[in-house]
Write a protein that holds these residues in place. Sequence first.
Motif, PDB file in Angstrom:
ATOM      1  N   UNK A  27      13.671 -17.768  32.264  1.00 60.35           N
ATOM      2  CA  UNK A  27      13.192 -18.296  30.770  1.00 60.35           C
ATOM      3  C   UNK A  27      14.215 -18.272  29.632  1.00 60.35           C
ATOM      4  N   UNK A  28      15.040 -17.545  29.992  1.00 61.06           N
ATOM      5  CA  UNK A  28      16.170 -17.310  28.791  1.00 61.06           C
ATOM      6  C   UNK A  28      16.944 -18.804  28.618  1.00 61.06           C
ATOM      7  N   UNK A  29      17.305 -19.338  29.727  1.00 60.73           N
ATOM      8  CA  UNK A  29      17.876 -20.816  29.527  1.00 60.73           C
ATOM      9  C   UNK A  29      17.387 -21.773  28.805  1.00 60.73           C
ATOM     10  N   UNK A  30      15.917 -21.853  29.180  1.00 61.16           N
ATOM     11  CA  UNK A  30      14.998 -23.016  29.065  1.00 61.16           C
ATOM     12  C   UNK A  30      14.870 -22.489  27.528  1.00 61.16           C
ATOM     13  N   UNK A  31      14.861 -21.079  26.784  1.00 64.63           N
ATOM     14  CA  UNK A  31      14.181 -20.850  25.630  1.00 64.63           C
ATOM     15  C   UNK A  31      15.308 -21.508  24.523  1.00 64.63           C
ATOM     16  N   UNK A  32      16.581 -21.666  25.168  1.00 64.47           N
ATOM     17  CA  UNK A  32      17.748 -22.210  24.244  1.00 64.47           C
ATOM     18  C   UNK A  32      16.917 -23.503  23.568  1.00 64.47           C
ATOM     19  N   UNK A  33      15.982 -24.140  24.204  1.00 63.77           N
ATOM     20  CA  UNK A  33      15.709 -25.563  23.643  1.00 63.77           C
ATOM     21  C   UNK A  33      14.616 -25.273  22.528  1.00 63.77           C
ATOM     22  N   UNK A  78      21.243 -14.724  18.928  1.00 66.57           N
ATOM     23  CA  UNK A  78      19.980 -14.784  19.859  1.00 66.57           C
ATOM     24  C   UNK A  78      19.709 -13.265  19.924  1.00 66.57           C
ATOM     25  N   UNK A  79      18.432 -13.109  19.586  1.00 68.08           N
ATOM     26  CA  UNK A  79      17.582 -11.775  19.978  1.00 68.08           C
ATOM     27  C   UNK A  79      16.994 -11.645  21.111  1.00 68.08           C
ATOM     28  N   UNK A  80      16.939 -10.664  21.676  1.00 75.45           N
ATOM     29  CA  UNK A  80      16.310 -10.474  23.027  1.00 75.45           C
ATOM     30  C   UNK A  80      15.681  -9.283  23.251  1.00 75.45           C
ATOM     31  N   UNK A  81      14.817  -9.067  24.085  1.00 76.78           N
ATOM     32  CA  UNK A  81      14.059  -8.100  24.558  1.00 76.78           C
ATOM     33  C   UNK A  81      12.991  -8.451  25.587  1.00 76.78           C
ATOM     34  N   UNK A 134       2.295 -10.937  30.532  1.00 78.15           N
ATOM     35  CA  UNK A 134       3.322 -11.190  31.664  1.00 78.15           C
ATOM     36  C   UNK A 134       4.691 -10.416  30.948  1.00 78.15           C
ATOM     37  N   UNK A 135       5.196 -10.064  32.203  1.00 71.33           N
ATOM     38  CA  UNK A 135       6.604  -9.264  31.671  1.00 71.33           C
ATOM     39  C   UNK A 135       7.550 -10.528  31.606  1.00 71.33           C
ATOM     40  N   UNK A 136       8.174 -10.466  30.075  1.00 74.45           N
ATOM     41  CA  UNK A 136       9.004 -11.538  29.850  1.00 74.45           C
ATOM     42  C   UNK A 136      10.271 -11.075  29.119  1.00 74.45           C
ATOM     43  N   UNK A 137      11.556 -11.496  29.905  1.00 73.66           N
ATOM     44  CA  UNK A 137      12.855 -11.419  29.397  1.00 73.66           C
ATOM     45  C   UNK A 137      12.867 -12.569  28.111  1.00 73.66           C
ATOM     46  N   UNK A 138      12.567 -12.092  27.162  1.00 76.21           N
ATOM     47  CA  UNK A 138      12.393 -13.000  25.967  1.00 76.21           C
ATOM     48  C   UNK A 138      13.861 -12.982  24.957  1.00 76.21           C
ATOM     49  N   UNK A 139      14.161 -14.413  24.868  1.00 73.60           N
ATOM     50  CA  UNK A 139      15.244 -14.535  23.809  1.00 73.60           C
ATOM     51  C   UNK A 139      14.893 -15.661  23.079  1.00 73.60           C
TER      52      UNK A 139
END
Length: 391
Positions: free
Chosen positions: A1-7, A216-219, A281-286
């Motif tokens: 999801x991290x790559x897509x989240x760049x959109x 970019x913040x992440x958790x 859901x367990x998410x690697x969020x950026x």
Amino acid sequence: MSKQFLLFLMLIFSTTCNQASSSSTSKALNEFSVDLFREIFNSNENIIISPYSIRLALTMLYGSATGKTKIAMKNALKFDENIFKFASQFSREMKMFNEIRSNENIKIANKIFTNSALRLNEKFAKRLENVFDTKIRAINTRDKKLIAEETNRWAANVTDNMIDKIMSPEDVPNDLEALLLSAIALQANWLNKFSVIATKTANFYGSENSIGNVQMMSQTNYFPYGKSDELDAEFIELPYERDSDLAMWILLPSVDSNLKKLLSKFNLNALKNVRSNARNTRINLQIPKFEFKYEITANNALENLGLKSIFDEGEFQIYTNRASSINSIKQNAYVKVDEQGTRAAAITSIIVTTRMVLPAIPVVANRPFMFMILKASTQELLFIGSYVNSS
């Protein structure tokens, strides 16, 4: 999801429905919000608006509307048949927001500057004060410097300096009759805060194939998450502190889509469906850390939503035996998203001026005409004649 989240480009702030606001009020507000955002959306710029603030300001002004203006506002804003019921719902929402715990600090404030030389419509004034808790300030509306200074000082105070200037003396029209202001300010901390040391420089793939750098913040954590085939987008909810009635919803178009396509498909039922089907859901969020201001004059957008008649030819009885119209509706907004949470504010300003006088219709009796002299009360003709030549 991290790559897509760049959109990622779109933010939706939401409050869950509660006893203080009816579902019909919330539905009407959300429909207005989506329609307004569609009108304003520009894929080349960051946007933050508060439809709530604009709608609230218009609701306050509705109390002085008459004739076609009143009908147009009722239809375009999807008001309840009983506007007083609708206004009282807004009043309860305002009180509810102002009572939210200090760590979220949602504040709503309203004010109107009126012409001290004119007699205010007493019924309208009482409704502003009693229903909307609006502060009324009679002022010399020809003193442009004073109006700008007081307006900006009020803006800075109610938004905790997030917005400290919304008007200059040059923005005050010569025929100003009233200036109505509605502000909302928010400060909320994440339930799951981001670690500052985890924030890194990363690419952001923007519109027109542009690539820029962001912080970019992440958790990695559990969040309500889902996908919508109808919208061709991912959904994620970021909750603010526990027991909060606030959340941030993010809609992220798929890598093969974009925000323009998303908005063309967007509807409230689809949003409701993707939220109701979201699972923890367990998410690697950026998500990017950002801060920006946005300013818009909303006249054109509101005209396209059916409110054309409120401008220039509007019929508002703010003062006794006098008609006024809206010159402009403007909003200044601010948002900051960082590791701790969110700060956001918006101020809607409605400039009310002397109603535009329609051009005089020329009547030139330079050809033969008929005339009558009559008793006005009974319309009994006392004399009747014609004038056909000058000799």
